[in-house]
Design an enzyme around this catalytic site. Structure first.
Site, PDB file in Angstrom:
ATOM      1  N   GLY A   1     -19.484   7.427  -0.480  1.00 43.61           N
ATOM      2  CA  GLY A   1     -18.472   7.725  -1.501  1.00 43.61           C
ATOM      3  C   GLY A   1     -18.570   6.739  -2.645  1.00 43.61           C
ATOM      4  N   HIS A   2     -17.410   6.415  -3.233  1.00 48.15           N
ATOM      5  CA  HIS A   2     -17.399   5.546  -4.419  1.00 48.15           C
ATOM      6  C   HIS A   2     -18.080   4.205  -4.145  1.00 48.15           C
ATOM      7  CE1 HIS A   2     -14.141   8.377  -5.463  1.00 48.15           C
ATOM      8  NE2 HIS A   2     -14.637   8.207  -6.676  1.00 48.15           N
ATOM      9  N   VAL A   3     -17.761   3.585  -3.010  1.00 45.87           N
ATOM     10  CA  VAL A   3     -18.330   2.268  -2.706  1.00 45.87           C
ATOM     11  C   VAL A   3     -19.726   2.415  -2.093  1.00 45.87           C
ATOM     12  CG1 VAL A   3     -18.045   0.131  -1.392  1.00 45.87           C
ATOM     13  CG2 VAL A   3     -16.033   1.270  -2.351  1.00 45.87           C
TER      14      VAL A   3
ATOM     15  N   GLY B   1     -21.043   6.550   5.064  1.00 47.00           N
ATOM     16  CA  GLY B   1     -20.163   6.873   3.942  1.00 47.00           C
ATOM     17  C   GLY B   1     -20.825   6.588   2.606  1.00 47.00           C
TER      18      GLY B   1
ATOM     19  N   LYS C   1       0.873  -1.178   0.000  1.00 52.07           N
ATOM     20  CA  LYS C   1       0.000   0.000   0.000  1.00 52.07           C
ATOM     21  C   LYS C   1       0.905   1.222   0.000  1.00 52.07           C
ATOM     22  CE  LYS C   1      -4.501   1.030   0.627  1.00 52.07           C
ATOM     23  NZ  LYS C   1      -5.690   0.334   0.157  1.00 52.07           N
TER      24      LYS C   1
HETATM   25  P1  NAI Z   1     -14.481   7.537  -0.756  1.00 45.77           P
HETATM   26  O1  NAI Z   1     -13.444   8.477  -0.302  1.00 45.77           O
HETATM   27  O2  NAI Z   1     -15.005   7.625  -2.149  1.00 45.77           O
HETATM   28  O3  NAI Z   1     -15.761   7.628   0.215  1.00 45.77           O
HETATM   29  C1  NAI Z   1     -15.696   7.750   1.577  1.00 45.77           C
HETATM   30  C2  NAI Z   1     -16.938   8.530   1.996  1.00 45.77           C
HETATM   31  O4  NAI Z   1     -16.998   8.518   3.423  1.00 45.77           O
HETATM   32  C3  NAI Z   1     -16.931   9.982   1.554  1.00 45.77           C
HETATM   33  O5  NAI Z   1     -18.160  10.333   0.937  1.00 45.77           O
HETATM   34  C4  NAI Z   1     -16.725  10.764   2.872  1.00 45.77           C
HETATM   35  O6  NAI Z   1     -17.352  12.025   2.867  1.00 45.77           O
HETATM   36  C5  NAI Z   1     -17.365   9.824   3.875  1.00 45.77           C
HETATM   37  N1  NAI Z   1     -16.903   9.961   5.252  1.00 45.77           N
HETATM   38  C6  NAI Z   1     -15.649  10.187   5.708  1.00 45.77           C
HETATM   39  N2  NAI Z   1     -15.654  10.259   7.052  1.00 45.77           N
HETATM   40  C7  NAI Z   1     -16.937  10.049   7.446  1.00 45.77           C
HETATM   41  C8  NAI Z   1     -17.588   9.979   8.707  1.00 45.77           C
HETATM   42  N3  NAI Z   1     -16.921  10.159   9.841  1.00 45.77           N
HETATM   43  N4  NAI Z   1     -18.909   9.737   8.742  1.00 45.77           N
HETATM   44  C9  NAI Z   1     -19.617   9.567   7.605  1.00 45.77           C
HETATM   45  N5  NAI Z   1     -19.053   9.636   6.370  1.00 45.77           N
HETATM   46  C10 NAI Z   1     -17.735   9.863   6.295  1.00 45.77           C
HETATM   47  O7  NAI Z   1     -13.903   6.070  -0.455  1.00 45.77           O
HETATM   48  P2  NAI Z   1     -14.399   4.688  -1.061  1.00 45.77           P
HETATM   49  O8  NAI Z   1     -13.568   4.330  -2.228  1.00 45.77           O
HETATM   50  O9  NAI Z   1     -15.872   4.682  -1.167  1.00 45.77           O
HETATM   51  O10 NAI Z   1     -13.955   3.684   0.115  1.00 45.77           O
HETATM   52  C11 NAI Z   1     -14.676   3.616   1.330  1.00 45.77           C
HETATM   53  C12 NAI Z   1     -13.964   2.658   2.268  1.00 45.77           C
HETATM   54  O11 NAI Z   1     -13.865   1.376   1.645  1.00 45.77           O
HETATM   55  C13 NAI Z   1     -12.524   3.062   2.619  1.00 45.77           C
HETATM   56  O12 NAI Z   1     -12.226   2.644   3.933  1.00 45.77           O
HETATM   57  C14 NAI Z   1     -11.683   2.255   1.633  1.00 45.77           C
HETATM   58  O13 NAI Z   1     -10.376   2.024   2.114  1.00 45.77           O
HETATM   59  C15 NAI Z   1     -12.491   0.979   1.578  1.00 45.77           C
HETATM   60  N6  NAI Z   1     -12.275   0.220   0.363  1.00 45.77           N
HETATM   61  C16 NAI Z   1     -12.529   0.784  -0.862  1.00 45.77           C
HETATM   62  C17 NAI Z   1     -12.322   0.057  -2.024  1.00 45.77           C
HETATM   63  C18 NAI Z   1     -12.652   0.621  -3.359  1.00 45.77           C
HETATM   64  O14 NAI Z   1     -12.742  -0.161  -4.335  1.00 45.77           O
HETATM   65  N7  NAI Z   1     -12.853   1.928  -3.516  1.00 45.77           N
HETATM   66  C19 NAI Z   1     -11.789  -1.314  -1.977  1.00 45.77           C
HETATM   67  C20 NAI Z   1     -11.632  -1.847  -0.625  1.00 45.77           C
HETATM   68  C21 NAI Z   1     -11.842  -1.080   0.476  1.00 45.77           C
END
Ligand code: NAI
Length: 359
Positions: free
Chosen positions: A182-184, A180, A81
């Site tokens: 976000g993307h996922v 959350g 990572k």
């Molecule tokens: P992202 O950055 O697109 O979304 C994260 C979301 O969480 C954002 O909308 C943000 O505003 C929100 N957020 C942050 N702190 C918060 C809180 N305290 N309370 C509520 N919402 C909050 O990230 P993504 O890609 O969606 O990933 C989410 C999680 O999944 C991360 O932990 C990442 O490491 C994990 N992950 C993601 C993968 C992927 O394919 N994108 C693969 C495996 C794990």
């Protein structure tokens, strides 16, 4: 040459490198936890860490989790990572990404980069200009954004949780609190909605919450209250470390199943969930969809999304087996997953046989 790299000696990690390029404001760490099953692969996280100690701790925890994630998902990859200390909204420049790519290139494929929090598929195109050791590009031969595949894997994992608790995969009228969007999280919300789940949503970005609530007729709660919201399943899809001695007693759910990496503040916190009879789908088992998808780029016949989808669907069976073994042994599922990962790493089970060729 303004790029500087220093090796740090950290026990139990194959290589940890600090990367600095003052000219472009780059301060990063690359951690390679293990290559015993194949070259290490893991995303680049860009995040405004308050200090370098926190950035280093994060990359160490994340890279180790990648080793276990790939071992259990049998991707033939190792765990690595990287983290860049910067605010992705204001400090992510092309020159910063290119300089970081030069550091990745120096590792000759022992570390393969992809996107993570703070980076996106378009950033991978920039990195690719400087190094071949990048995957998940938005091109016809690459696998693109891993998030939809991760979300699908989490969805299958939530179905496994439902099967384990209620004896049916149906999520109809199940209350799912999603942290959350976000993307996922956004894609997972969509899959859950169409399956009949009742969604309760929280994000620190109130615009995302408002849009999703309107789209799905969902209820919102303040981010500070999502953990203690009464629900059937709590789905953490934001940052890690949210399940701890302090927060686990607050939970009012029957299960925790979400995409966040490193959900447990301490490895032993899985036991606290078990003591409260809360079923936990370990983060690196349920969120393996992204790494499985990317690993399909290395298939001899080339990347095929349908192959990736079918492999990811197996997260359902993997979790049910894990829950069964955990119940039989009276252990937390996270402990059983850790033990299985350690066993596979130690004995080279699932090791990649043919090398990967980069062009
Ligand atoms: P992202 O950055 O697109 O979304 C994260 C979301 O969480 C954002 O909308 C943000 O505003 C929100 N957020 C942050 N702190 C918060 C809180 N305290 N309370 C509520 N919402 C909050 O990230 P993504 O890609 O969606 O990933 C989410 C999680 O999944 C991360 O932990 C990442 O490491 C994990 N992950 C993601 C993968 C992927 O394919 N994108 C693969 C495996 C794990």
């Amino acid at each position: 040459m303004t790029l500087q790299t220093h090796k740090l000696h950290i026990p139990d990690y194959e290589q940890v490198i600090e990367v600095i390029d003052e000219n472009v404001g780059l301060h990063a760490f690359i951690a390679i936890h293990s290559t015993s099953l194949g070259p290490s692969l893991g995303g680049i996280r860009i995040y405004p860490y308050p200090n370098k100690e926190e950035a280093l701790q994060d990359v160490l925890r994340l890279s180790k989790a990648m080793s276990y994630k790939s071992a259990l998902a049998e991707t033939g990859l190792g765990g690595g990572k990287s983290v860049i200390m910067a605010d992705p909204r204001t400090q992510k420049t092309e020159s910063l990404l290119l300089s970081f790519a030069a550091a990745v290139d120096q590792l000759n494929g022992v570390y393969i980069a992809a996107e993570d929090v703070g980076t996106c598929a378009e950033d991978m195109i920039i990195l690719r200009k400087r190094t071949p050791y990048v995957v998940a590009l938005p091109t016809s031969t690459s696998s693109g954004d891993p998030a939809p595949f991760t979300a699908f894997g989490v969805f299958k994992g939530i179905q496994a949780v439902a099967q384990q608790i209620w004896g049916s995969t149906s999520l109809k009228s199940k209350k799912i609190a999603l942290q959350g969007l976000g993307h996922v999280g956004a894609k997972l919300a969509d899959l859950l909605f169409w399956e009949g789940a009742e969604l309760i949503l929280a994000d620190i970005d109130s615009n995302l919450v408002e849009t999703a609530c309107r789209k799905y007729g969902a209820r919102s709660v303040l981010p500070a209250h999502i953990l203690e919201t009464p629900c059937d399943i709590f789905s953490p899809c934001a940052m890690g470390g949210i399940l701890s001695e302090e927060t686990i007693p607050l939970l009012r759910c029957m299960a925790v199943a979400g995409s966040a990496n490193n959900q447990l503040a301490k490895r032993t916190d899985g036991k606290l969930l078990l003591q409260r009879s809360i079923l936990h789908a370990p983060g690196y088992v349920i969120n393996a969809g992204g790494i499985i998808n990317v690993s399909c780029e290395f298939d001899p016949s080339g990347y095929n999304p349908a192959t990736a989808r079918d492999k990811i669907a197996k997260i359902y069976d993997r979790l049910l087996l894990l829950f069964e073994q955990a119940a039989k042994e009276g252990k937390a599922p996270s402990q059983v997953a850790d033990e299985a990962g350690e066993w596979k790493l130690l004995h080279g089970i699932g090791k990649r046989l043919a090398p990967i060729h980069f062009t």
